[in-house]
Design an enzyme around this catalytic site. Structure first.
Site, PDB file in Angstrom:
ATOM      1  N   CYS A  28      36.404  41.320  37.951  1.00  0.00           N
ATOM      2  CA  CYS A  28      37.426  42.343  38.186  1.00  0.00           C
ATOM      3  C   CYS A  28      37.239  43.520  37.231  1.00  0.00           C
ATOM      4  O   CYS A  28      37.313  44.681  37.631  1.00  0.00           O
ATOM      5  CB  CYS A  28      38.810  41.729  38.007  1.00  0.00           C
ATOM      6  SG  CYS A  28      40.171  42.886  38.235  1.00  0.00           S
ATOM      7  N   CYS A  84      43.501  37.841  37.847  1.00  0.00           N
ATOM      8  CA  CYS A  84      43.569  39.301  37.799  1.00  0.00           C
ATOM      9  C   CYS A  84      44.099  39.883  39.108  1.00  0.00           C
ATOM     10  O   CYS A  84      43.560  39.595  40.182  1.00  0.00           O
ATOM     11  CB  CYS A  84      42.161  39.832  37.513  1.00  0.00           C
ATOM     12  SG  CYS A  84      42.010  41.610  37.514  1.00  0.00           S
TER      13      CYS A  84
END
Length: 313
Positions: A34, A147
């Site tokens: 991410c 995330c």
């Protein structure tokens, strides 16, 4: 306040890749992906359009210039002529909030225009500053979980995309002692829970907590073992898809430490190159070495050199 929506990119570049990895029986690190694929490149792309010179994030990490420490202090290798322009990452003041583990995929290009302003503060100090400035979220609970997704039950989340494939569960002697829902849903080192059915006879005989020791993808079988069983421990593995924060080091890398999970222990290790393979040997065997998970490399001075993915030998 400008809101940026990269949901589509996150799904295709991070979540889909995460599901594919679990389908293969390995354990990925989507939070690192991410940062590398979404947060840092897309935030900087927008920042440049707005005429910004830097981006700043709330990661607990310290950015330092390479010439702030002696080259011999972080690894034994060659030092480039443009040392003063090379940046490194270091474990922050608040070691309990350290997020360098998720930042090993960053590059010098990323670090050149990125600031980590809370690296020299503890979480408590940050809250105190926020409270003194009358920010309404000064005591808000910190984010948890995956995330951009949040604090979820991972197995249930994976079942949205991965079908259950019930299989056999074995003990270290390869005897069948139960069943499981599919090896894709389990991680090496994970403690056995109710979704893995173990026969009462074995439970009564062992009388110990049980952990996942090995996964056989072809046969769809799990091998589990009682706490501290030797099969749970591994000492050596390969590192693939490795990224170095600055210069590529000269092998072997000695007097370094590695971390195999977020906020996990810094384990003394040695890293050698054998042909085109990079081999990490731990000083002491450890539990929970999951294939596909991140291994991040640090010096004794807590400077992060880079990292990669664990692959079994």
């Amino acid at each position: 306040f400008i809101e940026l929506n990269y949901e589509k990119e996150y799904k295709t570049q991070v979540l889909n890749e995460m599901f594919n990895a679990y389908k293969k029986g390995i354990t990925p690190n989507p939070d690192s992906q991410c940062n590398t694929k979404i947060k840092f490149p897309f935030l900087w792309k927008k920042a440049k359009k707005l005429g910004c010179q830097f981006i700043a994030t709330g990661h607990y990490a310290k950015k330092i210039k390479k010439n702030q420490i002696s080259p011999k202090q972080y690894y034994k290798g060659k030092v480039g002529k443009k040392t003063e322009k090379v940046f490194l990452l270091k474990i922050p003041k608040d070691k309990n909030k350290d997020q360098t583990y998720f930042l090993y995929g960053l590059t010098q290009e990323n670090l050149n225009h990125t600031l980590f302003p809370i690296g020299d503060y503890t979480k408590l100090e940050v809250r105190q500053i926020a409270k003194a400035n009358r920010l309404s979220n000064w005591n808000k609970q910190g984010t948890r979980g995956l995330c951009f997704v949040g604090n979820i039950e991972m197995k249930q989340f994976l079942k949205q995309k991965i079908k259950q494939r019930p299989g056999k569960t074995l003990n270290p002697e390869k005897e069948v002692i139960g069943t499981h829902q599919g090896i894709q849903f389990y991680t090496i080192g994970e403690r056995i829970k109710e979704d893995i059915k173990i026969n009462k006879e074995y439970k009564n005989k062992i009388k110990s907590k049980l952990y996942i020791a090995e996964k056989n993808i072809k046969n769809n079988t799990l091998i589990i073992a009682p706490k501290n069983h030797q099969i749970l421990f591994k000492k050596q593995f390969k590192i693939k898809n490795i990224n170095y924060i600055s210069d590529k080091p000269k092998f072997p890398l000695k007097n370094i430490k590695v971390r195999i999970r977020h906020l996990g222990k810094l384990i003394p290790a040695e890293i050698k190159k054998q042909g085109n393979k990079i081999i990490c040997t731990l000083k002491h065997p450890t539990q929970g070495l999951a294939e596909g998970q991140s291994v991040v490399i640090y010096t004794k001075q807590r400077v992060m050199l880079g990292g990669g993915e664990i692959q079994y030998i």
